[in-house]
Design an enzyme around this catalytic site. Structure first.
Site, PDB file in Angstrom:
ATOM      1  CE  LYS A   1      -2.998   2.727   3.118  1.00 48.89           C
ATOM      2  NZ  LYS A   1      -3.843   2.735   4.331  1.00 48.89           N
TER       3      LYS A   1
ATOM      4  CG  ASP B   1      -5.379   8.056   4.671  1.00 49.68           C
ATOM      5  OD1 ASP B   1      -6.327   8.632   4.096  1.00 49.68           O
ATOM      6  OD2 ASP B   1      -5.526   7.072   5.432  1.00 49.68           O
TER       7      ASP B   1
ATOM      8  CE  LYS C   1      -6.336   8.939   8.112  1.00 46.86           C
ATOM      9  NZ  LYS C   1      -6.963   7.882   8.933  1.00 46.86           N
TER      10      LYS C   1
ATOM     11  CG  ASP D   1      -1.691   5.480   5.004  1.00 47.37           C
ATOM     12  OD1 ASP D   1      -1.500   4.441   5.666  1.00 47.37           O
ATOM     13  OD2 ASP D   1      -2.792   5.787   4.502  1.00 47.37           O
TER      14      ASP D   1
ATOM     15  CG  ASP E   1      -9.695   7.636   6.887  1.00 48.76           C
ATOM     16  OD1 ASP E   1      -8.631   7.572   6.228  1.00 48.76           O
ATOM     17  OD2 ASP E   1      -9.733   7.887   8.107  1.00 48.76           O
TER      18      ASP E   1
ATOM     19  CD  GLU F   1      -6.550   5.227   2.703  1.00 43.66           C
ATOM     20  OE1 GLU F   1      -7.499   5.331   3.497  1.00 43.66           O
ATOM     21  OE2 GLU F   1      -5.374   5.043   3.073  1.00 43.66           O
TER      22      GLU F   1
ATOM     23  NE  ARG G   1     -10.523  -1.213   4.385  1.00 42.02           N
ATOM     24  CZ  ARG G   1     -11.049  -1.338   5.597  1.00 42.02           C
ATOM     25  NH1 ARG G   1     -12.203  -1.984   5.758  1.00 42.02           N
ATOM     26  NH2 ARG G   1     -10.446  -0.830   6.654  1.00 42.02           N
TER      27      ARG G   1
HETATM   28  N1  BES Z   1      -3.941   4.780   7.012  1.00 41.03           N
HETATM   29  C1  BES Z   1      -5.012   4.501   7.881  1.00 41.03           C
HETATM   30  C2  BES Z   1      -4.643   3.546   9.013  1.00 41.03           C
HETATM   31  C3  BES Z   1      -3.596   4.009   9.986  1.00 41.03           C
HETATM   32  C4  BES Z   1      -3.957   4.536  11.206  1.00 41.03           C
HETATM   33  C5  BES Z   1      -2.257   3.873   9.694  1.00 41.03           C
HETATM   34  C6  BES Z   1      -2.994   4.944  12.105  1.00 41.03           C
HETATM   35  C7  BES Z   1      -1.280   4.271  10.613  1.00 41.03           C
HETATM   36  C8  BES Z   1      -1.669   4.798  11.819  1.00 41.03           C
HETATM   37  C9  BES Z   1      -6.165   3.894   7.109  1.00 41.03           C
HETATM   38  O1  BES Z   1      -6.272   4.278   5.781  1.00 41.03           O
HETATM   39  C10 BES Z   1      -7.415   4.308   7.777  1.00 41.03           C
HETATM   40  O2  BES Z   1      -7.706   5.461   7.761  1.00 41.03           O
HETATM   41  N2  BES Z   1      -8.136   3.361   8.374  1.00 41.03           N
HETATM   42  C11 BES Z   1      -9.334   3.642   9.053  1.00 41.03           C
HETATM   43  C12 BES Z   1     -10.344   2.621   8.615  1.00 41.03           C
HETATM   44  C13 BES Z   1     -11.750   2.940   9.056  1.00 41.03           C
HETATM   45  C14 BES Z   1     -12.252   4.155   8.321  1.00 41.03           C
HETATM   46  C15 BES Z   1     -12.617   1.762   8.775  1.00 41.03           C
HETATM   47  C16 BES Z   1      -9.073   3.551  10.543  1.00 41.03           C
HETATM   48  O3  BES Z   1      -8.251   2.717  10.948  1.00 41.03           O
HETATM   49  O4  BES Z   1      -9.612   4.344  11.282  1.00 41.03           O
HETATM   50 ZN    ZN Z   2      -4.553   4.925   4.892  1.00 38.01          ZN
HETATM   51 MN    MN Z   3      -7.414   6.065   5.582  1.00 38.16          MN
END
Ligand code: BES
Ligand code: ZN
Ligand code: MN
Length: 486
Positions: A251, A256, A263, A274, A333, A335, A337
């Protein structure tokens, strides 16, 4: 680009010790017995070393601990560091001890008198890894200079090239992960990967028009709000025979913001990391090429930026993946996947890999589950999962198996599309893995590594300063060495 410190392996030269002007590190047996070079140091320091080795302070030290003696009498050195370490110390202890040596910032030459230490390569790898500093944007910073010389009993048994091949891969990953997103755009990322072609890696960059033709709509949808064009970079290392390659997929979200599902501002700057999955894949490819691995490995990274914009995708959009399955985007968010599912599918269609591992900073939920100690390991294949867990353990990189199951998969049901991109808060890391699994063919052994908690840290570790760790480069390289190399 951060290069490892230069490393020279030399035989033991007792007469060179007194006049060495930098920092001298002397490895001493826990029983306090003096080795030949230690006897020389003791004579130069008029018995100070022997007094120290006989002291309570020394006997209270743990293996790998270091004490610093500044401006030692009788030596030209700035400092004499005595490290307590048995010559038979296991790899992990030797590596950590090396990290302790490397932790001291220095810009003078370093002489490590390692003598008959068995795992001297691990000690030196630990040292080199810990010396890393990301100084690209510090205008006043004094750059780390000075070389490392290791005096060992059997110089022919130690390969600096083997150590540096690992360190350069890890540093490549760390530099990519530490680089801010205004500099490491998708284009800059692809350009840096193109540099791997000098090492014999075949590098191809698929541009948006190519991705459109391939039908990678879920990946493109993530990047459509950004001024930076989405790209997929394919890196092939063909060091093996005619067999199908092992595939590594990363990825690479260069930043992000969350997209329209924006966010919160606090901590958003962390999302510059990210692209950690893509960074690790890139570092592994570099190490494989540098050590001319006798294996076929293909690395694929999906490079996008997730931005809110008039053209950005919206919550509720339905997009079609390359596989043909449709996805309802509940949360922009989630994204990662959406990027990975298209690259995973493409990797299988084009390369028919013997196995496939993807890496992603995929969920905050994995940090809730495992903290910053371990990456989450999700797999459809026990044999591959066990092989990876063994490799990670050998290299001292934390990894913990997590479950998959139909019950979790059900949470992705959508009423307007084949699936939605989030499964709700419970088991957030597992439902993310279930989403990916829908894009993995049943007969392909596969692992998803959720590295959100381990790719970059707020405090230093044994082998890295704070920031990017390079987690996974050593473990994946080890997996290839042990399982896929002729
Ligand atoms: N890049 C983030 C996950 C992340 C969080 C990486 C903290 C490193 C540190 C990912 O794209 C994301 O935003 N995930 C969300 C998913 C949710 C919207 C289902 C999350 O983990 O909150
Ligand atoms: Zn992300
Ligand atoms: Mn995200």
């Amino acid at each position: 680009m951060t290069s490892p410190v230069s490393l020279e392996i030399a035989e033991i030269d007792l007469d060179a010790i007194a006049g060495f002007e930098g920092r001298v590190v002397l490895i001493c047996e826990p029983d306090g017995k003096l080795s030949q070079p230690a006897r020389r140091v003791n004579r130069l320091t008029k018995g100070a070393l022997e007094r120290f080795l006989g002291s309570e302070r020394f006997s209270n030290m743990k293996e790998g601990d270091v004490i610093d003696i500044a401006y030692p009498t009788g030596m030209a050195a700035l400092s004499l560091q005595v490290i307590k370490l048995s010559r038979r110390a296991p790899k992990s202890v030797a590596r950590k001890a090396g990290g302790t040596i490397g932790k001291w910032k220095y810009n003078k030459d370093l002489l490590v008198i390692a003598g008959a230490l068995k795992e001297v390569e691990d000690l030196l790898l630990g040292l080199v890894l810990r010396v890393y500093a990301f100084t690209a944007h510090l205008t006043a910073e004094e750059k780390t200079e000075g070389a490392v010389t290791a005096m060992v009993s059997k110089p022919d048994d130690v390969s600096p090239d083997a150590i540096l091949a690992l360190a350069e891969g890890v540093f490549f990953t760390r530099d990519l992960v530490n680089e801010p997103s205004n500099i490491l755009t998708t284009t800059e990322f692809a350009n840096r990967l193109q540099g791997l072609s000098d090492l014999g890696v075949e590098v191809e960059v698929l541009e948006e028009a190519d991705l459109e033709k391939l039908g990678m709509r879920t990946l493109l949808a993530v990047g459509q709000g950004s001024a930076s064009p989405s790209k997929v970079v394919v890196m092939q290392w063909k060091g093996g025979g005619k067999e199908a390659p092992f595939a590594l997929v990363g990825k690479g979200v260069v930043f992000d913001t969350g997209g329209i599902s924006l966010k919160p501002a606090a901590g958003m700057e962390d999302m510059t990391m990210d692209m950690g999955g893509a960074g690790t894949v890139s570092g592994v490819m570099k190490t494989l090429a540098l050590r001319k691995a006798k294996a076929n490995v293909v690395g694929l990274v999906g490079l996008v930026e997730n931005m809110p914009d008039g053209k950005a995708q919206r919550p509720g959009d339905v997009v079609k993946s390359m596989k043909g399955d449709t996805v309802e985007v509940i949360n922009t968010d989630a994204e990662g996947r959406l990027v990975l599912c298209d690259v995973l599918w493409y990797a299988q269609e084009r390369f028919k890999p013997v196995g496939m591992i993807n890496l992603a900073t995929l969920t905050g939920a994995i940090i809730i589950g495992l903290g910053h100690e371990m990456a989450g390991v999700f797999s459809n294949n026990d044999e591959l999962a066990d092989a990876f867990l063994t490799a990670a353990k050998t290299e001292g990189e934390g990894a913990w198996r997590m479950p998959l199951g139909e019950g979790y998969d059900k949470l992705l049901k959508s009423s307007v599309a084949d699936m939605k991109n989030v499964g709700g808060r419970p088991a957030g890391s597992i439902t993310a893995a279930q989403f990916l699994k829908r894009f993995v063919k049943d007969d392909v052994p596969w692992i998803h590594l959720d590295i959100a908690g381990v790719a970059s840290l707020k405090s230093p570790t044994d082998l890295a300063p704070k920031g990017a760790t390079g987690w996974g480069v050593l473990a994946l390289n080890r997996l290839i060495v042990d399982g896929y190399e002729a």
